[in-house]
Design a protein around this motif. Structure first.
Motif, PDB file in Angstrom:
ATOM      1  N   THR A  63       0.945  -1.547   0.357  1.00 56.88           N
ATOM      2  CA  THR A  63      -0.304   0.296   0.290  1.00 56.88           C
ATOM      3  C   THR A  63       1.146   1.161  -0.093  1.00 56.88           C
ATOM      4  OG1 THR A  63       0.257  -0.158   2.387  1.00 56.88           O
ATOM      5  CG2 THR A  63      -1.689  -0.811   1.706  1.00 56.88           C
ATOM      6  N   ARG A  64       0.284   2.619  -0.075  1.00 58.29           N
ATOM      7  CA  ARG A  64       1.005   3.784  -0.068  1.00 58.29           C
ATOM      8  C   ARG A  64       1.578   3.905   1.367  1.00 58.29           C
ATOM      9  NH1 ARG A  64      -0.856   8.182  -3.709  1.00 58.29           N
ATOM     10  NH2 ARG A  64      -1.364   7.829  -4.814  1.00 58.29           N
ATOM     11  N   ARG A  65       1.222   3.435   2.266  1.00 59.02           N
ATOM     12  CA  ARG A  65       1.552   3.117   3.428  1.00 59.02           C
ATOM     13  C   ARG A  65       3.203   2.612   3.634  1.00 59.02           C
ATOM     14  NH1 ARG A  65      -0.083   4.184   9.046  1.00 59.02           N
ATOM     15  NH2 ARG A  65       0.669   2.888  10.404  1.00 59.02           N
ATOM     16  N   GLY A  68       5.316   4.624   2.312  1.00 59.27           N
ATOM     17  CA  GLY A  68       5.843   5.679   2.852  1.00 59.27           C
ATOM     18  C   GLY A  68       7.087   5.350   4.076  1.00 59.27           C
ATOM     19  N   GLY A 105      10.829   8.468   1.348  1.00 52.39           N
ATOM     20  CA  GLY A 105       9.690   9.058   1.673  1.00 52.39           C
ATOM     21  C   GLY A 105       9.171  10.125   0.590  1.00 52.39           C
ATOM     22  N   SER A 106       9.113  10.946   1.054  1.00 53.74           N
ATOM     23  CA  SER A 106       8.124  12.279  -0.019  1.00 53.74           C
ATOM     24  C   SER A 106       9.049  12.168  -1.576  1.00 53.74           C
ATOM     25  CB  SER A 106       7.662  12.925   0.704  1.00 53.74           C
ATOM     26  OG  SER A 106       8.635  13.791   0.911  1.00 53.74           O
ATOM     27  N   LEU A 108       9.927  12.099  -4.552  1.00 56.31           N
ATOM     28  CA  LEU A 108       9.766  10.906  -5.757  1.00 56.31           C
ATOM     29  C   LEU A 108      11.051  10.784  -6.649  1.00 56.31           C
ATOM     30  CD1 LEU A 108       6.587  12.648  -7.340  1.00 56.31           C
ATOM     31  CD2 LEU A 108       6.639   9.917  -6.669  1.00 56.31           C
ATOM     32  N   HIS A 114      12.455   3.135  -5.791  1.00 58.30           N
ATOM     33  CA  HIS A 114      11.188   3.863  -5.072  1.00 58.30           C
ATOM     34  C   HIS A 114      10.784   5.033  -6.372  1.00 58.30           C
ATOM     35  CE1 HIS A 114      10.278   8.028  -2.873  1.00 58.30           C
ATOM     36  NE2 HIS A 114       9.751   7.954  -1.869  1.00 58.30           N
ATOM     37  N   TRP A 118       6.739   4.607  -7.597  1.00 58.19           N
ATOM     38  CA  TRP A 118       6.457   5.860  -7.554  1.00 58.19           C
ATOM     39  C   TRP A 118       5.330   6.242  -9.157  1.00 58.19           C
ATOM     40  CZ3 TRP A 118       2.460   6.819  -3.402  1.00 58.19           C
ATOM     41  CH2 TRP A 118       3.499   6.873  -2.467  1.00 58.19           C
ATOM     42  N   ARG A 152       1.483  14.878  -7.356  1.00 58.44           N
ATOM     43  CA  ARG A 152       1.376  14.122  -6.174  1.00 58.44           C
ATOM     44  C   ARG A 152       0.026  13.616  -5.928  1.00 58.44           C
ATOM     45  NH1 ARG A 152       6.732  15.562  -6.104  1.00 58.44           N
ATOM     46  NH2 ARG A 152       7.865  14.505  -4.385  1.00 58.44           N
ATOM     47  N   TYR A 153      -1.482  14.430  -6.629  1.00 55.67           N
ATOM     48  CA  TYR A 153      -1.904  14.644  -7.160  1.00 55.67           C
ATOM     49  C   TYR A 153      -3.289  13.772  -8.684  1.00 55.67           C
ATOM     50  CZ  TYR A 153      -7.364  15.413  -7.293  1.00 55.67           C
ATOM     51  OH  TYR A 153      -8.708  15.456  -6.933  1.00 55.67           O
TER      52      TYR A 153
ATOM     53  N   GLU B 105       3.577  11.584   3.843  1.00 53.60           N
ATOM     54  CA  GLU B 105       4.593  10.452   3.670  1.00 53.60           C
ATOM     55  C   GLU B 105       4.194   9.319   2.947  1.00 53.60           C
ATOM     56  OE1 GLU B 105       6.085   8.764   6.820  1.00 53.60           O
ATOM     57  OE2 GLU B 105       5.795  10.454   8.415  1.00 53.60           O
ATOM     58  N   SER B 133      -4.825   2.600   4.269  1.00 53.27           N
ATOM     59  CA  SER B 133      -3.040   2.094   3.956  1.00 53.27           C
ATOM     60  C   SER B 133      -3.218   2.947   2.917  1.00 53.27           C
ATOM     61  CB  SER B 133      -4.913   1.094   2.662  1.00 53.27           C
ATOM     62  OG  SER B 133      -5.478   1.774   2.455  1.00 53.27           O
ATOM     63  N   ARG B 136      -0.121   7.350   6.801  1.00 54.06           N
ATOM     64  CA  ARG B 136       1.245   7.199   7.799  1.00 54.06           C
ATOM     65  C   ARG B 136       1.295   8.581   7.722  1.00 54.06           C
ATOM     66  NH1 ARG B 136       5.461   4.010   6.717  1.00 54.06           N
ATOM     67  NH2 ARG B 136       6.593   3.573   9.000  1.00 54.06           N
TER      68      ARG B 136
END
Lengths: 208, 345
Positions: A63-65, A68, A105-106, A108, A114, A118, A152-153, B105, B133, B136
C-alpha cells in the motif's frame, strides 16, 4: 558509495528488520526482470526505467502506507538490487549516489527503485500501464512532471501525462510550468481528472 | 473604524479571498467500528494526536486499525459569501465546498466533497474517512470553497471569475496517526489553554506558565488567549516567516522555563546529593557540569545547591545560569534566521 565492497549477510543483518504489516512481494518476478535488464541494456540507459517500472509495481504487493517507509526502499536498493542501481546510475558524486541508494520518503526523485514504483503507482489504472510506459518513454516528462508538487495528485498527473505524451520537450516544459503557475489561483484537489485535462489541453494549445 | 481580526485577513491573490472564511471544527472520531469519541480540543488547537488511540499493543508491528473516521462541522458564514461572490451570485453561490486530505509521507492528495454547487451559507456536517492504507505519520485536513462556474459578467472585478478558482479556506488540522519511532516521553508536559478561562492560571497577558502544582511532573501551559501567537507556535513548517517566528518564540519560552527548572532542581538537592523526581535529575544531568566546568555531576550538583541557598552567591549563580542557557539555547541563531526572513537579506 564508490568502488566495490562485498557485504556479507552477517554484516547486513544488524541493520535489517522486519517491516510492520509484513507486506508480501513476488521477488522472483522482480529478480528475473532485473536480471534481464542487466543483460540486455547498456549501463546508464534511461530506457531501463520503462523496462522495470511495471514489473516492480506489480511485483510489490504494498500500500502507499508501506511505500512511505524508507526502510523498504533502502533494503531493495542496498541489499537486494545494488547492481541494478549502479547499472542504471553513473557515479557522479557521493551525494547523488547516496540519494539513489538511500533516498525515499516524499521525494519522488530520489531512490532508484522507489522512484519507479511511485511513478507507476501514480500513472497506472488497474492493469493498464500504458500511461506509465508513455511517461518513461520520454525522460523530459519524467523530469518536468514528477519534480513538481501537482504530480502528487493522481487525477492531475494522469491527465498531464496523457496530454503531453506526444508533445516535444519545449511544450512539456512550458505546459508543466504554466499549469504549476495556474495553481496559485486554482485549488488542485478541487479538480476532477476531466477538469484538469480541460485546463491542460488549453495550456498545451497555447504552448504549441 | 471597522476592527479587522485575523479571520478577516485576505491573501495576496488578485481577487477577493478569505483565508479563514470557513469555520471548520472537528469534534469526534471513531476507529473502525468502535465508539464515537469526543476530541475535546483546546481553542486554537489544530494538532490532533490519535497515535495512541490507534497504536498496536505490539509496538514492532503495524497499528491494528483500518479506518479512522473524523466528524465535525463546516460553517460557511454569510459574510464570506458576500465578500467573495458578486451580488448576482450570492443567492445561489456557484461553488463547491470540500475538505482536502493530504499526507506528505504517502504522497497522497485527495478531497472529500461536503457540498456541491450551489453552496449557500450555513452549517454542514463533515464525515472524513482516513484509510490506514493511504496514510502514515501526519494527515493534513483543510476545507476549501471553490468556484464551479466562470462568472459571465463583463469587465474587471474584485471577485474571482474563473471556474476552479479558490475563494475561501479554513483551519488546517494536523491529525497524527503514527508515533515517530524514536519519540521518547517528554520530561514535562505542555498544553495550550485560555488562561482567562482557568482560575488556576495567572491573570493578564502572560505568554506561558510553568505549573508546579504536581511537583513530580511540572506542566507548561501556553496561553491561547493570544490566538495569533498560539497559531504560530503550532505551525509545522521548517521554512517561511511563521516557522522562523515560532522558533524565536520557543527560544524565548524555553529560556524562562529552563531557568525555573534549574533553580527548582538545584534547590531540591538533599544532603546526600539526590533529588526526588526524574525531571530534576534530567535537568541537573544536562546543566550542572557545564555551570561549574567539571565532569563530576555530583560535585556540580552540590555546588549548585549551595550557591542557590546562599544570598552571597545567589546573584553569581544566576549569572552562570544565564550564560549557560544562552549557550544551550543559542537564541542568536533563530533570531538571525528570523531577521533574514523578515528583512529579506
Amino acid at each position: 558509495m564508490k568502488g566495490e565492497v562485498t557485504l556479507t549477510d552477517e554484516q547486513l543483518n544488524e541493520y535489517v528488520e522486519p517491516m510492520p504489516g509484513r507486506p508480501t512481494a513476488d521477488l522472483d518476478r522482480i529478480d528475473s526482470a532485473v536480471k534481464q535488464v542487466l543483460e540486455e541494456y547498456p549501463e546508464y540507459d534511461t530506457a531501463i526505467d520503462g523496462a522495470l517500472a511495471e514489473e516492480i509495481h506489480r511485483g510489490l504487493d504494498i500500500t502507499r502506507r508501506t511505500a512511505g517507509d524508507p526502510g523498504l526502499w533502502h533494503w531493495l536498493a542496498v541489499v537486494r538490487y545494488p547492481d541494478l542501481v549502479r547499472h542504471r546510475w553513473e557515479y557522479r558524486s557521493e551525494e547523488a549516489m547516496r540519494e539513489k541508494f538511500l533516498g525515499a520518503g516524499s521525494d519522488l526523485y530520489s531512490n532508484a527503485i522507489h522512484r519507479l514504483w511511485w511513478i507507476a503507482e501514480l500513472t497506472s489504472r488497474g492493469d493498464d500501464y500504458s500511461t506509465t510506459d508513455a511517461v518513461f518513454a520520454n525522460q523530459t516528462m519524467v523530469n518536468k512532471v514528477f519534480d513538481r508538487w501537482f504530480a502528487r495528485y493522481q487525477p492531475a498527473v494522469r491527465a498531464m501525462c496523457d496530454e503531453l505524451a506526444d508533445e516535444p520537450s519545449r511544450v512539456i516544459d512550458e505546459t508543466t510550468r504554466r499549469f504549476n503557475h495556474a495553481l496559485t489561483n486554482v485549488q488542485l484537489e478541487g479538480l476532477s481528472e476531466n477538469e484538469a485535462r480541460e485546463m491542460i489541453r488549453q495550456i498545451v494549445a497555447e504552448s504549441q | 473604524m471597522t476592527r479587522h481580526s485575523q479571520r478577516h485577513r485576505t491573501t495576496t491573490l488578485p481577487f477577493s479571498y478569505r483565508d479563514k472564511g470557513i469555520d471548520f471544527e472537528l469534534d469526534s472520531f471513531t476507529v473502525d467500528d468502535g465508539n464515537q469519541t469526543a476530541l475535546e480540543l483546546n481553542p486554537a488547537q489544530t494538532e490532533i494526536n490519535l497515535a495512541s488511540a490507534v497504536s498496536s499493543s505490539d509496538s514492532s508491528d503495524d497499528p491494528d486499525w483500518e479506518t479512522i473516521t473524523l466528524y465535525g462541522k463546516l460553517r460557511l458564514p454569510e459574510e464570506t459569501v458576500q465578500a467573495v461572490f458578486p451580488q448576482d451570485e450570492r443567492a445561489q453561490p456557484p461553488a463547491k465546498l470540500y475538505v482536502a486530505i493530504r499526507c506528505h509521507e504517502t504522497i497522497y492528495r485527495d478531497r472529500v466533497i461536503i457540498s456541491e454547487a450551489p453552496t449557500t451559507p450555513g452549517e454542514y456536517n463533515v464525515t472524513l474517512e482516513v484509510p490506514k492504507s493511504t496514510v502514515r505519520g501526519t494527515v493534513e485536513l483543510r476545507p476549501y470553497l471553490v468556484r464551479t462556474e466562470s462568472h459571465s459578467g463583463e469587465g474587471s472585478s474584485d471577485y474571482a471569475e474563473q471556474k476552479n478558482f479558490r475563494v475561501a479556506s479554513g483551519t488546517l488540522y494536523y491529525v497524527v496517526v503514527d508515533r515517530p519511532d524514536d519519540e521518547e516521553r517528554a520530561a514535562i508536559d505542555g498544553e495550550r489553554v485560555r488562561f482567562s478561562q482557568n482560575a488556576h492560571l495567572p491573570d493578564g497577558n502572560k505568554l506561558y506558565y510553568l505549573d508546579f502544582r504536581n511537583e513530580s511532573r511540572p506542566k507548561l501551559w501556553i496561553n491561547s488567549d493570544h490566538p495569533r501567537i498560539a497559531e504560530v507556535l503550532q505551525s509545522r513548517g521548517s521554512v517561511g516567516a511563521e516557522a522562523r517566528m515560532r522558533d524565536v518564540i520557543l527560544d524565548q519560552v524555553s529560556y524562562g522555563v529552563w531557568v525555573q527548572l534549574l533553580v527548582r532542581a538545584g534547590s531540591a538537592v538533599d544532603a546526600e546529593g539526590d533529588v526526588e523526581h526524574e525531571w530534576q535529575e534530567m535537568v541537573l544531568q544536562t546543566f550542572a557540569r557545564n555551570l561549574y566546568d567539571t565532569s563530576d555531576v555530583s560535585e556540580a550538583t552540590y555546588r549548585l545547591s549551595d550557591d542557590l541557598s546562599d544570598p552571597q552567591t545567589l546573584p553569581h549563580v544566576i549569572q552562570r545560569i544565564d550564560s549557560e542557557l544562552q549557550e544551550y539555547i543559542n537564541p542568536r541563531e533563530q533570531l538571525i534566521h528570523l531577521m533574514e526572513e523578515g528583512l529579506q537579506i
